[in-house]
Design an enzyme around this catalytic site. Structure first.
Site, PDB file in Angstrom:
ATOM      1  N   ALA A 186     -86.643 -53.082  -1.719  1.00  0.00           N
ATOM      2  CA  ALA A 186     -85.543 -52.132  -1.476  1.00  0.00           C
ATOM      3  C   ALA A 186     -85.856 -50.811  -2.164  1.00  0.00           C
ATOM      4  O   ALA A 186     -86.209 -50.788  -3.341  1.00  0.00           O
ATOM      5  CB  ALA A 186     -84.239 -52.712  -2.012  1.00  0.00           C
ATOM      6  N   GLY A 187     -85.766 -49.721  -1.450  1.00  0.00           N
ATOM      7  CA  GLY A 187     -86.008 -48.398  -2.037  1.00  0.00           C
ATOM      8  C   GLY A 187     -87.350 -47.810  -1.655  1.00  0.00           C
ATOM      9  O   GLY A 187     -87.585 -46.623  -1.874  1.00  0.00           O
ATOM     10  N   LYS A 188     -88.243 -48.610  -1.059  1.00  0.00           N
ATOM     11  CA  LYS A 188     -89.579 -48.066  -0.769  1.00  0.00           C
ATOM     12  C   LYS A 188     -89.521 -46.890   0.225  1.00  0.00           C
ATOM     13  O   LYS A 188     -90.111 -45.830  -0.026  1.00  0.00           O
ATOM     14  CB  LYS A 188     -90.502 -49.163  -0.222  1.00  0.00           C
ATOM     15  CG  LYS A 188     -91.882 -48.614   0.118  1.00  0.00           C
ATOM     16  CD  LYS A 188     -92.912 -49.643   0.489  1.00  0.00           C
ATOM     17  CE  LYS A 188     -94.217 -48.920   0.839  1.00  0.00           C
ATOM     18  NZ  LYS A 188     -95.273 -49.780   1.302  1.00  0.00           N
ATOM     19  N   GLU A 194     -99.039 -33.132  20.191  1.00  0.00           N
ATOM     20  CA  GLU A 194    -100.131 -34.100  20.116  1.00  0.00           C
ATOM     21  C   GLU A 194     -99.735 -35.381  20.846  1.00  0.00           C
ATOM     22  O   GLU A 194    -100.396 -36.412  20.721  1.00  0.00           O
ATOM     23  CB  GLU A 194    -100.519 -34.391  18.673  1.00  0.00           C
ATOM     24  CG  GLU A 194     -99.391 -34.914  17.805  1.00  0.00           C
ATOM     25  CD  GLU A 194     -99.889 -35.499  16.497  1.00  0.00           C
ATOM     26  OE1 GLU A 194    -100.670 -36.465  16.545  1.00  0.00           O
ATOM     27  OE2 GLU A 194     -99.510 -34.978  15.439  1.00  0.00           O
ATOM     28  N   CYS A 237    -100.350 -32.191  13.938  1.00  0.00           N
ATOM     29  CA  CYS A 237     -99.057 -31.528  13.721  1.00  0.00           C
ATOM     30  C   CYS A 237     -99.170 -30.008  13.684  1.00  0.00           C
ATOM     31  O   CYS A 237     -98.171 -29.317  13.479  1.00  0.00           O
ATOM     32  CB  CYS A 237     -98.427 -32.029  12.419  1.00  0.00           C
ATOM     33  SG  CYS A 237     -98.343 -33.815  12.331  1.00  0.00           S
ATOM     34  N   ASN A 274     -97.409 -50.179   7.256  1.00  0.00           N
ATOM     35  CA  ASN A 274     -96.784 -49.289   6.269  1.00  0.00           C
ATOM     36  C   ASN A 274     -96.528 -47.865   6.772  1.00  0.00           C
ATOM     37  O   ASN A 274     -95.766 -47.132   6.162  1.00  0.00           O
ATOM     38  CB  ASN A 274     -97.598 -49.268   4.964  1.00  0.00           C
ATOM     39  CG  ASN A 274     -98.992 -48.730   5.171  1.00  0.00           C
ATOM     40  OD1 ASN A 274     -99.411 -48.485   6.313  1.00  0.00           O
ATOM     41  ND2 ASN A 274     -99.733 -48.562   4.094  1.00  0.00           N
ATOM     42  N   THR A 287     -92.681 -43.869   8.803  1.00  0.00           N
ATOM     43  CA  THR A 287     -92.833 -42.404   8.737  1.00  0.00           C
ATOM     44  C   THR A 287     -92.901 -41.781  10.142  1.00  0.00           C
ATOM     45  O   THR A 287     -93.419 -40.685  10.312  1.00  0.00           O
ATOM     46  CB  THR A 287     -94.069 -41.981   7.903  1.00  0.00           C
ATOM     47  OG1 THR A 287     -95.246 -42.538   8.487  1.00  0.00           O
ATOM     48  CG2 THR A 287     -93.970 -42.440   6.474  1.00  0.00           C
ATOM     49  N   SER A 314    -104.997 -38.951   4.171  1.00  0.00           N
ATOM     50  CA  SER A 314    -104.181 -37.910   4.821  1.00  0.00           C
ATOM     51  C   SER A 314    -103.348 -37.150   3.774  1.00  0.00           C
ATOM     52  O   SER A 314    -103.144 -35.946   3.884  1.00  0.00           O
ATOM     53  CB  SER A 314    -103.287 -38.494   5.920  1.00  0.00           C
ATOM     54  OG  SER A 314    -102.233 -39.255   5.364  1.00  0.00           O
ATOM     55  N   HIS A 316     -94.422 -28.636   6.361  1.00  0.00           N
ATOM     56  CA  HIS A 316     -94.581 -29.752   7.288  1.00  0.00           C
ATOM     57  C   HIS A 316     -94.207 -31.012   6.504  1.00  0.00           C
ATOM     58  O   HIS A 316     -94.650 -31.193   5.370  1.00  0.00           O
ATOM     59  CB  HIS A 316     -96.036 -29.830   7.781  1.00  0.00           C
ATOM     60  CG  HIS A 316     -96.329 -31.145   8.447  1.00  0.00           C
ATOM     61  ND1 HIS A 316     -95.629 -31.582   9.547  1.00  0.00           N
ATOM     62  CD2 HIS A 316     -97.214 -32.132   8.144  1.00  0.00           C
ATOM     63  CE1 HIS A 316     -96.080 -32.776   9.904  1.00  0.00           C
ATOM     64  NE2 HIS A 316     -97.039 -33.133   9.074  1.00  0.00           N
ATOM     65  N   ASN A 345     -90.619 -37.676  10.862  1.00  0.00           N
ATOM     66  CA  ASN A 345     -91.691 -36.733  11.183  1.00  0.00           C
ATOM     67  C   ASN A 345     -91.650 -36.404  12.680  1.00  0.00           C
ATOM     68  O   ASN A 345     -91.745 -37.301  13.513  1.00  0.00           O
ATOM     69  CB  ASN A 345     -93.049 -37.360  10.808  1.00  0.00           C
ATOM     70  CG  ASN A 345     -94.175 -36.333  10.800  1.00  0.00           C
ATOM     71  OD1 ASN A 345     -93.983 -35.186  11.208  1.00  0.00           O
ATOM     72  ND2 ASN A 345     -95.339 -36.742  10.350  1.00  0.00           N
ATOM     73  N   SER A 364    -103.386 -32.897  10.749  1.00  0.00           N
ATOM     74  CA  SER A 364    -104.554 -33.691  10.364  1.00  0.00           C
ATOM     75  C   SER A 364    -105.771 -33.321  11.182  1.00  0.00           C
ATOM     76  O   SER A 364    -105.663 -32.769  12.276  1.00  0.00           O
ATOM     77  CB  SER A 364    -104.252 -35.176  10.540  1.00  0.00           C
ATOM     78  OG  SER A 364    -103.287 -35.583   9.610  1.00  0.00           O
TER      79      SER A 364
HETATM   80  N1  ACO Z   1     -88.421 -48.276  -4.849  1.00  0.00           N
HETATM   81  C1  ACO Z   1     -88.796 -46.986  -5.063  1.00  0.00           C
HETATM   82  N2  ACO Z   1     -90.034 -46.523  -4.763  1.00  0.00           N
HETATM   83  C2  ACO Z   1     -90.918 -47.390  -4.255  1.00  0.00           C
HETATM   84  C3  ACO Z   1     -90.604 -48.732  -4.016  1.00  0.00           C
HETATM   85  C4  ACO Z   1     -89.298 -49.169  -4.339  1.00  0.00           C
HETATM   86  N3  ACO Z   1     -88.893 -50.418  -4.142  1.00  0.00           N
HETATM   87  N4  ACO Z   1     -91.684 -49.345  -3.500  1.00  0.00           N
HETATM   88  C5  ACO Z   1     -92.647 -48.419  -3.408  1.00  0.00           C
HETATM   89  N5  ACO Z   1     -92.190 -47.237  -3.876  1.00  0.00           N
HETATM   90  C6  ACO Z   1     -92.878 -45.955  -3.920  1.00  0.00           C
HETATM   91  C7  ACO Z   1     -94.307 -46.035  -4.369  1.00  0.00           C
HETATM   92  O1  ACO Z   1     -94.421 -46.033  -5.767  1.00  0.00           O
HETATM   93  C8  ACO Z   1     -94.868 -44.799  -3.728  1.00  0.00           C
HETATM   94  O2  ACO Z   1     -94.487 -43.665  -4.465  1.00  0.00           O
HETATM   95  P1  ACO Z   1     -95.572 -42.711  -5.153  1.00  0.00           P
HETATM   96  O3  ACO Z   1     -96.554 -42.347  -4.084  1.00  0.00           O
HETATM   97  O4  ACO Z   1     -94.773 -41.555  -5.616  1.00  0.00           O
HETATM   98  O5  ACO Z   1     -96.181 -43.521  -6.235  1.00  0.00           O
HETATM   99  C9  ACO Z   1     -94.098 -44.689  -2.409  1.00  0.00           C
HETATM  100  O6  ACO Z   1     -92.944 -45.497  -2.572  1.00  0.00           O
HETATM  101  C10 ACO Z   1     -94.861 -45.213  -1.212  1.00  0.00           C
HETATM  102  O7  ACO Z   1     -95.367 -46.467  -1.523  1.00  0.00           O
HETATM  103  P2  ACO Z   1     -96.878 -46.799  -1.206  1.00  0.00           P
HETATM  104  O8  ACO Z   1     -97.166 -48.169  -1.664  1.00  0.00           O
HETATM  105  O9  ACO Z   1     -97.763 -45.699  -1.697  1.00  0.00           O
HETATM  106  O10 ACO Z   1     -96.790 -46.752   0.378  1.00  0.00           O
HETATM  107  P3  ACO Z   1     -97.857 -47.206   1.429  1.00  0.00           P
HETATM  108  O11 ACO Z   1     -99.220 -46.945   0.914  1.00  0.00           O
HETATM  109  O12 ACO Z   1     -97.543 -48.560   1.867  1.00  0.00           O
HETATM  110  O13 ACO Z   1     -97.541 -46.207   2.656  1.00  0.00           O
HETATM  111  C11 ACO Z   1     -98.049 -43.989   3.481  1.00  0.00           C
HETATM  112  C12 ACO Z   1     -97.249 -44.838   2.476  1.00  0.00           C
HETATM  113  C13 ACO Z   1     -99.518 -44.018   3.106  1.00  0.00           C
HETATM  114  C14 ACO Z   1     -97.524 -42.564   3.425  1.00  0.00           C
HETATM  115  C15 ACO Z   1     -97.856 -44.564   4.914  1.00  0.00           C
HETATM  116  O14 ACO Z   1     -96.505 -44.605   5.239  1.00  0.00           O
HETATM  117  C16 ACO Z   1     -98.604 -43.768   5.965  1.00  0.00           C
HETATM  118  O15 ACO Z   1     -99.795 -43.978   6.174  1.00  0.00           O
HETATM  119  N6  ACO Z   1     -97.897 -42.856   6.699  1.00  0.00           N
HETATM  120  C17 ACO Z   1     -98.506 -42.025   7.749  1.00  0.00           C
HETATM  121  C18 ACO Z   1     -99.479 -40.992   7.206  1.00  0.00           C
HETATM  122  C19 ACO Z   1     -98.809 -39.738   6.700  1.00  0.00           C
HETATM  123  O16 ACO Z   1     -97.649 -39.495   6.917  1.00  0.00           O
HETATM  124  N7  ACO Z   1     -99.618 -38.882   6.012  1.00  0.00           N
HETATM  125  C20 ACO Z   1     -99.148 -37.609   5.528  1.00  0.00           C
HETATM  126  C21 ACO Z   1     -99.926 -36.384   6.000  1.00  0.00           C
HETATM  127  S1  ACO Z   1    -100.546 -36.515   7.661  1.00  0.00           S
HETATM  128  C22 ACO Z   1     -99.220 -36.474   8.744  1.00  0.00           C
HETATM  129  O17 ACO Z   1     -98.399 -35.603   8.727  1.00  0.00           O
HETATM  130  C23 ACO Z   1     -99.153 -37.542   9.757  1.00  0.00           C
END
Ligand code: ACO
Length: 489
Positions: free
Chosen positions: A43-45, A94, A128, A166, A170, A220, A263, A342, A377
């Site tokens: 919860a909260g992720k 895109e 984007c 994951n 987003t 990314s 962005h 997004n 990207s």
């Molecule tokens: N409560 C509060 N925070 C939490 C919890 C929780 N229960 N669980 C996890 N978190 C936090 C983590 O600590 C992390 O925060 P931090 O980065 O500040 O340390 C955050 O939530 C995300 O958790 P991660 O484990 O890092 O997430 P994950 O790696 O599984 O996925 C990601 C995140 C990589 C962004 C994924 O969603 C993704 O690939 N998205 C698409 C790519 C993207 O958007 N890239 C950005 C630029 S490119 C573009 O615009 C497409």
């Protein structure tokens, strides 16, 4: 709206910029707290960790053509604009459903009744960033010797969907249309742009039969932050030259503009980005705006930016120190991003619309400088800025622009929440039917906002047909072979 298509009547255009903005997002969303439960993550992720509250998504009734049709017609109608007044139409997206035929050519169906086919521009693609390239093209056209006195119209739109995993949380969907011309209420700052272009495999779409990208999430984020540093450096250096010429000795910094719009793949990254700009300011000794002494920053005076992308200590220190700046100059611009997700090419412009909507009146918006950071990207990125004019009197173009975005929150609130199970099923349906021909979409049309164009059929030759949900009692159809039919109901 005044526009002349008499090229001999034109004067060299001044104050080129954005005259009107229209935002479209789908009428349904999934709640991110409920999605956390459904996905079985802690919860909260998604909500606290990534900073997202809701995610808009489309059924099989909407595609990039329908999003663009909807947002363009809405902008034209709400601004009482004639299609003959538009001389250039640019689309940035895109979301590719055809490797040859542009979305722009589909939009030309809206122009048919006006007889105007003299409309330059096609589609631009780079993740984007395509919308920004389209916008810059439009500005260049108005400022060029080819300009014929008419408006340019820019459309940015995407359906952002990810495979299960994951990245799925987003996603998002939406489109923004912007009218560009001279004597605009939001004027592009001349000569103030910093770009960074580089080859990277951080997010790309090599599988042409799938809507989903291949994404290296961590890379990314690193690419985004690196691009931000680079663009800020170039932008600041150009801004410093302009400031010196104007007799301002204090270097450009976070304190020099009223709003910073980014962005937004997810909101937490944007909060970190503001911290990152403060880190840049700090390293460059451009932080006189920090009124009280921040001893906790001193340890980072000599850090190298490229060593700090994932340094949690540096990150949290500067996020904390920039909290007030972030709350005042950036947080309000995340209204659409936090509640829709997004929108890829449209993301930064949904941010611009949210930023304009934060001001309670045109008088408050007058004279404000807004810095934007666009990232796509692969990668392409630019930081640029615009300034609102001082003409905030009732009926001015600034007042019209401001007033047109007043209802943004109400529209967000009027959407329908659907269960994560339904969202998941919809994603499966889109996966299974993407590129199917012939295909008749099954998604319900009842819940679409009035005035939304939607897909009615894909025939055996992949030709797409659309209808528009009535605004005021008339159904409009696009037959797919270029003929627009209006039927009274
Ligand atoms: N409560 C509060 N925070 C939490 C919890 C929780 N229960 N669980 C996890 N978190 C936090 C983590 O600590 C992390 O925060 P931090 O980065 O500040 O340390 C955050 O939530 C995300 O958790 P991660 O484990 O890092 O997430 P994950 O790696 O599984 O996925 C990601 C995140 C990589 C962004 C994924 O969603 C993704 O690939 N998205 C698409 C790519 C993207 O958007 N890239 C950005 C630029 S490119 C573009 O615009 C497409």
């Amino acid at each position: 709206m005044p526009a002349s298509n008499d090229p001999t009547a034109k004067a060299w255009p001044e104050n080129v910029g954005i005259i009107a903005v229209e935002v479209y997002f789908p009428s349904q969303y999934v709640d991110q707290t409920e999605l956390e439960k459904f996905d079985g993550v802690s919860a909260g992720k998604y909500t606290i960790g990534l900073g997202q509250s809701k995610m808009g998504f489309c059924s099989d009734r909407e595609d990039i053509n329908s999003l663009a049709l909807t947002v363009v017609q809405r902008l034209v109608e709400r601004n009482d604009l004639s299609y003959t007044a538009i001389g250039r139409l640019e689309v940035g997206t895109e979301t590719i459903i055809d490797k040859s035929k542009s979305v722009k050519s589909v939009l030309m169906q809206l122009f048919e009744g006006s007889g105007n086919t003299d409309v330059e521009g096609v589609d631009t693609t780079n993740a984007c960033y395509g919308g920004t390239s389209a916008l810059l093209n439009a500005v260049h056209w108005v400022e060029s010797s080819a300009w014929d006195g008419r408006y340019a119209l820019v459309v940015c739109g995407d359906i952002a969907v990810y495979a299960t995993g994951n990245a799925r949380c987003t996603g998002g969907a939406g489109a923004v249309a912007m009218l560009v011309g001279p004597n605009a209420p939001l004027v592009f700052d001349q000569g103030l742009r910093g770009s960074h272009m580089q080859h990277a495999y951080d997010f790309y779409k090599p599988n042409l039969s799938s809507e989903y990208p291949v994404v290296d999430g961590k890379l990314s984020i690193q690419c985004y932050l690196h691009a931000l540093d680079k663009c800020y450096k170039v932008y600041s250096s150009k801004a410093n030259t302009a400031r010196k010429n104007a007799g301002i000795s204090e270097p450009f910094s976070l304190s020099s503009a009223d709003d910073f719009v980014f962005h937004t793949p997810f909101c937490k990254l944007v909060q970190k980005s503001v911290g990152r700009l403060m880190l840049n300011d700090f390293i460059n000794e451009s932080t006189p705006y920090l009124e009280s002494k921040h001893d906790e920053l001193d340890a980072y005076r000599d850090v190298k930016l490229e060593d700090t992308y994932f340094d949690k200590q540096v990150e949290s220190t500067f996020v904390k120190a920039s909290k007030d700046m972030y709350s005042r100059k950036t947080l309000p611009s995340l209204k659409v991003a936090s509640q829709v997700g997004n929108m890829y090419t449209a993301s930064v412009y949904g941010g611009l619309a949210s930023c304009i909507a934060k001001y309670s009146s045109a008088a408050e918006l007058a004279g404000k400088k807004i810095v934007l950071f666009s990232y796509g990207s692969g990668l392409a990125s630019t930081m640029f800025s615009m300034t609102a004019t001082d003409d905030y009197y009732e009926g001015s173009s600034l007042a019209k622009l401001h007033d047109s975005l007043k209802g943004l929150q109400d529209r967000l609130d009027s959407r329908i929440k659907v269960q994560p199970e339904t969202f998941d099923k919809t994603m499966k349906l889109r996966e299974e039917t993407h590129h199917l021909a012939p295909y008749t979409p099954v998604g319900n049309t009842e819940n679409l906002f009035n005035g939304t164009w939607y897909l009615t059929e894909v025939d055996e030759m992949h030709r797409r047909k659309y209808e528009r949900k009535p605004v005021t009692g008339a159904t409009e159809k696009l037959s797919g072979n270029g003929v627009q039919v209006k039927e009274l109901i």
